[in-house]
Design a protein around this motif. Structure first.
Motif: not given
Ligand SMILES: Nc1ncnc2c1ncn2[C@@H]1O[C@H](COP(=O)(O)OP(=O)(O)OP(=O)(O)O)[C@@H](O)[C@H]1O
Ligand SMILES: Nc1ncnc2c1ncn2[C@@H]1O[C@H](COP(=O)(O)OP(=O)(O)OP(=O)(O)O)[C@@H](O)[C@H]1O
Ligand SMILES: [Mg+2]
Ligand SMILES: [Mg+2]
Lengths: 401, 265, 321, 453, 265
Positions: C40-42, C152-155, A359-361
């Motif tokens: 792979x996500x921020x 909740x994983x997404x910005x 995710x973006x966390x």
């Protein structure tokens, strides 16, 4: 690439060693090679193996030190030379051992056994490495987050702003629920399919059905996921959940479980089929000869004899169910919830591990680090389940012949 | 009881239990049994003798259709049990095998306890109304197979942990426990010592009062001791069939004579 | 260490399509090799970015948010000190429903009242019991409330919560009531807690999943990126926020409120070691690509009004403090 | 029964106790019904599984077959020297300064000219729609051609260019006039133009080898995207898995099943291995990142790392099935071999292993199938990536960046343009073909080894 | 050659090939063999007789350490082959088993072709220099086991497709093919007809000129026919051991006598 040259040279030496070993034993055996303890092939092989082992060890140690940063890249040629020297040494030693009194077969078998042990150690090493790589970050997580809330919390609501509720229980519940449904689908279908293939079906039907079913295991899970999302989910909602008043969610535990069950069929069917097929025919004859029907024979004689293998297959399927992500995301949704209603959306530990990691966390926040703690928790739980399974198998195991 | 059975035997001697006509068996291309014609009488012990590989087991397996389990095997001709063709399409091989029990050449106990091995048949055929009756059947069968004394204290142990001879007797007990009408025994005593053999022979004699018994044996002496009828097979042919005494004392066929006197194999 | 020929990029999947467009053009139009771009996500991208300096670490991290304090500290701890922060444009977030359904004109307050777990009813805090949009706002169609919001994983979730729900909370006056009852911190949190009775459905997957869910539940309203919506106008109809229709223009001008900046983070230390890295970054923010008429804008990226400043900063190799 | 009074006529007494073979008694009837039911459950199970397979296959193939066809437009393009070679010296180095964007405008005017020449009149057709007819890839196509042969500049060449994804979709039935009316990226007019061009034979849809051989393309060019790099990446990874997982797995199983003393330690190992099977695949990704990339310093996005991670992931599957297969070999076979003086090693390798082969191959098939379709662990080691450059030949190529088939599927399903959904399904078909090729060998081998004893 | 072997036998009669002292075997808790002391001579046929389950097979399996494969089995005491303790840690059981061949009670052919079954031992021991030699060994062994004529046309077919007796003879051929020094045979003739039995007995007699043969049999007649020494086991004890003639004609122990006269089992 001095290392690969050293490797190739060692291999050449080993091949040469094989022939030298064989030559020497023919020479020293005298007229009757039958008097030898071991056949000449083994003498050759023992020389080859002793030639190879030392340089391989040297190279392994060198690359390990390289990775650990103990030595630099410039040490490559040195390591290569050392390895080559070791190969020559090994060759000399190997050749010197060849002779009438030398038990070459035992020597070779010892080395092979060593290789076998090394291979089984890899499995252990993997576990150790997994635990280590999880443990470290889990430690970080537990420093940042209260362990009681994690283990006993019934809410899972991570937030970007922090102050998240990260209770594992709803995820655990979802994991068990989805896996249970998947197994309820896969085990009966898989087992019956295996029984039919090994006991009833003609050779041709089996020859086609078995590999065809195995294709199910190879379809990428995203296909199953989309199937769940687009076809199965709405169908369950429109024909079951809504008429029965059990909610109107298109994604549900049941959807994911059903679809995952389909994916797991080959895990149960193909492995069980092999095991059932390996039960000696004489046992079947014994039961049939007493006038039992094929199905009685299968249920009462063949299956008990095949039980350990079948349990292994079921465990494997259960393992896949626990570890699956895509189908759950698309089929069961992403909502962490504890509910008995199979038509509601829920999610699993594995899904959350993936989503928190990708995710973006903030990567150093508890919201991301919780993935490692989840991984470790799952690891421990499945370990417990496996121990129970082993115990059960031991108890009911029946040995034939 | 014994008197009665003797009496009974006398009257029913001539009932034909099994009649085989022109039975042919092929294993793939191999013609293993050729044109076998034989009538097996009820309440009689019939012995099959003949050199190894002549087709005795094959014929035995035809009678209760155990050959169905060998994919390569193909049976032609006609075998009638009580006048009914066992290869008729309407015949249920399961019911057939319940009537025609079998003891195999290689002992094949189930990987279950000794008790369960013997109780298996009665259970599936529903021969016992309750546990006590089942216990009784098990004990009677094990006694009949001369195994009771050796295993009575370890009925719960697996049947596969027994010695070779014990396993064979366990298989006999298992077959007897279902009370079949015909009992086919493929060399039941080959792994047994003389005393156990004698006990099993006694059992066979006793069984004869109730069923028809077919026994394959390599021991001429045994055939002479237990059987009333003897069939001699050779290279897939049924060479001679008749009263046991006649076969052993005045064989009609030269091959029978040669075999009995130990000249061909 | 040895030089590397190929640029390696990792990070946000929101930035990924833009990065691929740039990378493709870069590979096509220069002699450098086409960069490899992982998604792979921020978080994961920045973590890899902060792993250290050297050719077996990545050169650029794509981010759909700004790097956080803690992450920066971790970076510096691993020796990644000279980091260039490059804002490449803005990502608009839109609300769209099935093209076959009615059109929607939202306000943030509608969203708050429809999805928040607690709302204000008659001046008191109460559990949200609205079932239809028309109950929330009589002007909205009488359609069941079903919203597919980013998980909740997404910005995007963060933006959605802050710029829509929290704004709506404030706008509707609920924030005041909450603050009075719960205190300031808890009030913010209460505003942004979404209901869990299945009307707000978290989507952990991507926009394609949201689209598929709207396909199978035609009542649903989904949250999408502008670019995604623009590629699927045949299936989706977009809702307005406070009367403004989302487009690259309205977002660039600030009329449309729900948007966020997108960044790439570049390791200056790799300029020497990796062929074409600096050229690539310059190429990325060049007018030809990132300008209002460039392919990125055409694809849905809202071009940065201050692009010139950014180009200058890149040319000067300005690093973060 | 022996207590019965002696019957005078035995034949008369018999029927009372004897049942005919041809008629079944109650119990038999019940048991046979149970048998039938049992058997039909089995058949139903197979039927269900196969039906699921068929449904999935139909879904995949109907969704993905379009990826194997592609629409092309052939038009004459005048390569304007002023635009393409401003210096006029035909120096490739100079000419390469001209970006694809410039070529775009060359194509635009060529297209406009071509449409005009055909005399097609369509109400309300804008320039933008004419331009939008062809793929953005076309410019790169022309540029590459020109740079390869600078002498072409100034000439007019006949070009086969890819058409835009929407128009292509129109010819495959994915896009309709109705959807185009709503679609911001195309319009009914554009489609009508395409129809008219197709009538004149300038637009043709034909088999699309490029899908199999091309690398990935950016989000704006779905029509140019292919699975070439992904196939190579998957192939390399499968090679690594095959050469590592199978021997290691089989060796470990042999040790554990045949040689290891049966004690608490082997119990621990056994539990541990089945537990490894339950570890979510992404955790193997975590491990791979930590061990192979961060610790061992192997490169990012490399098939070697992917292969290693997948090897670790498939090991448990192979070990579990191999052990079960070894266990099923009757002890008498081992006894027989030992009895003629074979060593344990020989008895295992000469007799037990061949007999266990079907089970081992099953495990291998399933393990490899799983590895081939896995995405999650690749996420963390950088293989879920946009890669346009082909990796080199092994062994060096194992260290070059590459993607993989499931990754390509995963990536494409996330993209905005619906044309990618079709590509993703096409990639799944490729993946299944790949899987089938892999399995056929194993299945053939398994058939040879299968026997009952 | 026969003359020679007779001569040889005379001189070597007294060589002790195997000597067992205080051998105890336990299967888990079960004490299956108690205090067995026995000397087995070279170039002699020794018969083990005794009721079923008395431990004959168990003792046989001790001699070539086949008991190592049964996890539950535990052996105590001392067994010496040519004076060397076979349970010594330095002894390679593989080498031991190459010297001490075995035919098992239940036939257990490999699921390979008949030829490969027999050729397996010679192959791993390198007894043949080339294919022709191997063919010769196979043929000789099959002939010795009286199987050659039946299988010579189907050497490539699987050994598991043979009849019970044929399988048993195949196993004998397989054991003989490796030319062991001692051959342990667990009821080798139990599944064989008299003629095949006679042929195998002939083979045993021939083997005696080269090896020591230990044979378990339930047939007293066979023991009397082929063996020079006989050991009688009962309930895990070696009750009596001596010249075969003596055992059968003047048994010392009352149990032996009872068994031989058919009274205990
Ligand atoms: N694997 C085993 N586990 C437990 N008990 C065993 C095992 N094998 C044999 N026994 C027991 O040990 C005793 C001796 O067995 P053994 O096989 O030596 O008898 P035997 O003399 O060869 O008899 P037979 O003539 O019937 O073959 C028997 O009581 C038997 O039940
Ligand atoms: N499954 C099979 N496949 C092929 N051939 C077989 C099979 N079973 C038996 N045969 C062959 O059929 C013939 C008859 O076999 P059968 O088993 O009936 O002999 P038998 O008379 O019982 O011999 P024995 O006394 O040795 O048990 C033999 O030549 C045997 O090799
Ligand atoms: Mg037979
Ligand atoms: Mg025995």
């Amino acid at each position: 690439m001095p290392l690969s040259w050293a490797l190739i040279a060692s291999f050449m030496l080993a091949i040469a060693g094989y022939f030298v070993g064989r030559q020497r034993i023919y020479a020293s055996a005298g007229p009757d090679i039958r008097l030898l303890h071991s056949r000449p092939v083994y003498h050759g092989a023992s020389v080859a193996l002793t030639t190879l082992i030392l340089p391989l060890a040297v190279l392994a140690i060198a690359s390990f030190m390289r990775m650990g940063g103990v030595i630099g890249a410039s040490a490559g040629p040195v390591a290569g030379l050392v390895a080559l020297g070791a190969a020559v040494l090994g060759l000399g030693w190997g050749v010197s051992r060849v002779g009438q009194g030398f038990q070459a077969r035992n020597a070779v078998e010892k080395i092979v056994l060593g290789i076998l042990i090394l291979c089984s150690v890899i499995a252990i090493a993997t576990t150790a490495a997994i635990v280590l790589s999880l443990l470290f970050e889990t430690g970080h997580f537990l420093q940042l987050y209260d362990w009681k809330t994690f283990f006993f919390g019934t809410e899972w609501t991570p937030r970007f702003q922090g102050n998240s509720q990260l209770g594992v229980l709803p995820l655990l519940w979802g994991t068990l629920y989805v896996s249970l449904i998947a197994l309820l689908v896969a085990v009966p279908i898989g087992l019956f399919a295996a029984i039919y293939m090994s006991e009833y079906a003609s050779k041709r039907v089996r020859g086609i059905a078995k590999p065809a079913i195995e294709v199910l295991a190879g379809i990428p899970t995203i296909v199953y996921g989309l199937f769940a999302l687009i076809t199965v989910g709405p169908m369950l909602r429109d024909y079951f959940a809504q008429p029965m008043g059990l909610g109107n969610s298109a994604s549900s535990v049941l959807t994911a479980g059903l679809v995952m069950g389909i994916m797991l069929i080959p895990f149960v069917s193909s492995l069980s089929d092999d095991i059932i097929n390996a039960v000696p025919q004489s046992l079947r004859d014994g039961a049939l000869g007493l006038g039992s029907t094929p199905s009685e024979t299968i249920r009462q004689v063949v299956l008990p004899a095949a039980l350990p293998g079948i349990v292994g297959a079921v465990l494997l399927a259960a393992s896949r169910a626990i570890g699956e992500t895509m189908i759950v995301v698309l089929g069961a949704g992403a909502a962490a919830r504890m509910s008995l209603n199979p038509f509601e959306a829920m999610t699993t530990i594995t899904v959350k591990i993936v989503s928190q990691l990708t995710g973006d966390n903030d990567f150093s926040s508890p919201e991301t680090l919780v993935a490692f703690a989840l991984g470790l928790t799952l690891f421990v739980i499945t370990l417990g389940l496996n121990i129970v399974a082993l115990y059960i198998v031991r108890k009911y195991r029946e040995q034939y012949e | 009881m014994n008197d009665m059975s003797v009496l009974e035997r006398a009257v029913s001697q001539q009932d034909i239990k099994i009649s085989a006509r022109k039975v042919q068996v092929y294993y793939g291309d191999k013609h293993a049994l050729k044109d076998v014609d034989v009538d097996i009488l009820d309440k009689t012990v019939t012995a099959f003798i003949g050199p190894s590989g002549c087709g005795k087991s094959t014929f035995l397996r035809c009678i209760n259709r155990m050959n169905d389990t060998i994919p390569a095997a193909r049976v032609e001709g006609e075998i009638r049990l009580d006048g009914e063709d066992v290869y008729d399409r309407r015949v249920d091989p399961v019911q057939l095998r319940a009537k025609v029990g079998m003891v195999f050449q290689k002992p094949n106990p189930f990987p279950k306890s000794i008790y369960d091995n013997v109780a298996y048949g009665p259970r599936i055929h529903g021969l016992a109304r309750n546990r006590a009756e089942l216990d009784e059947i098990v004990e009677k069968s094990l006694r009949g197979a001369a195994l009771w004394n050796e295993v009575k204290d370890r009925l719960g142990e697996p049947g596969t942990g027994l010695s070779g001879g014990q396993q064979q007797r366990l298989c006999i007990a298992r077959a007897v426990a279902t009370s079949p009408e015909v009992l086919l025994m493929d060399e039941p005593c080959s792994a047994l010592d003389p005393i156990a053999t004698a006990q099993v022979e006694e059992l066979i004699d006793e069984l004869r009062s109730r069923f028809s018994v077919v026994i394959v044996t390599h021991s001429m002496q045994q055939a002479a001791r237990v059987s009333q009828k003897t069939a001699f097979f050779h290279l897939g042919n049924l060479v001679e069939y008749g009263e046991t005494d006649d076969i052993f004392t005045k064989p009609q066929d030269s091959r029978t004579e040669a075999y009995i006197s130990g000249r061909i194999g | 260490a040895q030089a590397r020929e190929q640029i390696q990029i990792s990070g946000s999947s929101t930035v990924l399509p833009y990065a691929t467009i740039v990378a493709e053009a870069f590979g096509e139009n220069t002699d450098y090799r086409t960069p490899v771009i992982e998604s792979g996500g921020t978080g994961a991208g920045l973590q890899k970015f902060c792993e250290g300096v050297g050719t077996n670490t990545i050169d650029i991290a794509n981010a759909s948010r700004q790097i956080r304090e803690g992450e920066l500290a971790a970076c510096q701890g691993n020796g990644v000190t000279e980091i260039m922060e490059v804002r490449i444009g803005y990502d608009g977030i839109v609300f769209a429903s099935s093209a076959n359904g009615p059109d929607f004109a939202f306000t943030p307050a509608d969203w708050f009242n429809a999805l928040s777990a607690k709302v204000v009813v008659d001046g008191a805090v109460a559990d949200n019991s609205a079932t239809n949009w028309s109950q929330v706002n009589p002007d909205l169609p009488d359609q069941e409330i079903l919203a597919f919001v980013p998980g909740t994983k997404h910005g995007t979730r963060e933006v959605f919560e802050e710029k829509v729900i929290l704004a709506g909370c404030e706008e509707s006056g609920a924030l005041e009531v909450f603050t009075a009852e719960l205190g300031e911190d808890a009030a913010h949190e209460a505003c942004m807690t979404l209901r869990t009775d299945g009307r707000a459905v978290d989507i952990d997957g991507d926009y394609t999943e949201t689209l598929a869910r709207i396909d199978s539940s035609p009542n649903g309203i989904g949250v999408f990126g502008l670019a995604f919506y623009e590629n699927n106008t045949d299936k989706l109809s977009v809702g307005t926020i406070s009367g403004v229709t989302p487009s690259t223009e309205t977002i660039a001008s600030g009329e449309y409120p729900v948007s966020r900046p997108l960044f790439i983070y570049v390791k200056k230390a790799h300029f020497e070691q990796v062929d074409g890295l600096k050229e690539f970054v310059e190429f990325f923010v060049s007018d030809d690509l990132a300008g209002p008429d460039g392919p990125l804008a055409e694809y849905g990226l809202v071009s940065d009004p201050e692009l010139a400043d950014i180009q200058a900063a890149v040319a000067d190799e300005t690093v973060m403090q | 029964m022996t207590d019965l009074p002696m019957p005078q006529n035995p034949a008369a007494a018999q029927p009372a106790q004897k049942s005919s073979l041809l008629s079944q008694d109650d119990r038999t009837r019940r048991r046979n019904a149970a048998e039938k039911r049992f058997r039909s459950y089995g058949a139903a199970a197979i039927g269900l599984a196969l039906a699921a397979l068929v449904v999935l296959m139909i879904t995949i193939i109907s969704a993905g077959s379009g990826a194997f066809r592609q629409t092309y437009l052939s038009i004459p393009v005048a390569l304007n020297a002023e635009q393409l070679d401003p210096e006029g010296n035909r120096d490739p180095a100079e000419m390469s300064k001209v970006l694809t964007l410039r070529y775009g405008s060359v194509l635009d005017s060529a297209l406009a000219a071509a449409v005009e020449n055909t005399g097609i009149q369509i109400e309300g057709l804008s320039d933008r729609e004419i331009k939008g007819l062809i793929s953005r890839e076309a410019a790169a196509q022309v540029r590459n051609r020109v740079l390869a042969d600078p002498e072409l500049v100034g000439q007019t060449i006949e070009l086969d260019v890819l058409v835009n994804g929407r128009v292509d979709g129109y010819f495959k039935g994915r896009v309709t006039m109705a959807s185009a009316a709503r679609d911001a990226n195309t319009s009914p007019e554009q489609l009508m133009l395409a129809d008219a061009l197709a009538e004149r034979g300038m637009l043709v849809t034909r088999f699309n080898w490029n899908f199999v051989t091309n690398p990935d393309a950016s989000d704006q060019r779905p029509e140019a995207a292919g699975v070439g790099v992904a196939i190579l990446g998957s192939l390399y990874m499968m090679l690594v898995v095959l050469f590592l997982a199978v021997p290691i797995g089989v060796a470990a199983s042999i040790y554990l099943e045949e040689f290891a003393p049966k004690n608490r330690w082997t119990d621990i190992i056994e539990v541990n291995i089945s537990n490894l099977a339950a570890v979510p695949s992404i955790v193997f990704g975590i491990l791979g990142l930590a061990a192979f990339i961060n610790f061992a310093g192997l490169p990012q996005s490399a098939p070697i790392v992917g292969g290693l991670v997948l090897t670790l992931m498939t090991l448990p599957t192979i070990i579990i099935s191999t052990r079960a297969a070894l266990k099923a070999v009757p002890p008498s076979i081992r006894d027989a071999a030992l009895g003629v003086g074979a060593s344990r090693m020989q008895s295992v390798f000469h007799h037990v292993l061949p007999l266990a082969m079907p089970g081992i191959l099953t495990g291998t098939i399933i393990g490899l199938a799983q590895a081939l379709g896995e995405t999650a662990p690749l996420l963390l080691i950088g293989m879920v990536a946009f890669v346009r450059e082909f990796p080199g030949a092994p062994p060096e190529g194992l260290f070059d960046p590459a993607s993989a088939l499931p990754v390509q599927v995963y990536n494409w399903t996330q993209r905005a343009d619906p044309a990618f959904i079709e590509r993703a399904s096409g990639a799944i078909i490729v993946l299944l073909v790949f899987l089938l090729c892999m399995n056929l060998l194993a299945i053939w081998l398994r058939r040879r080894f299968e026997r009952r004893w």
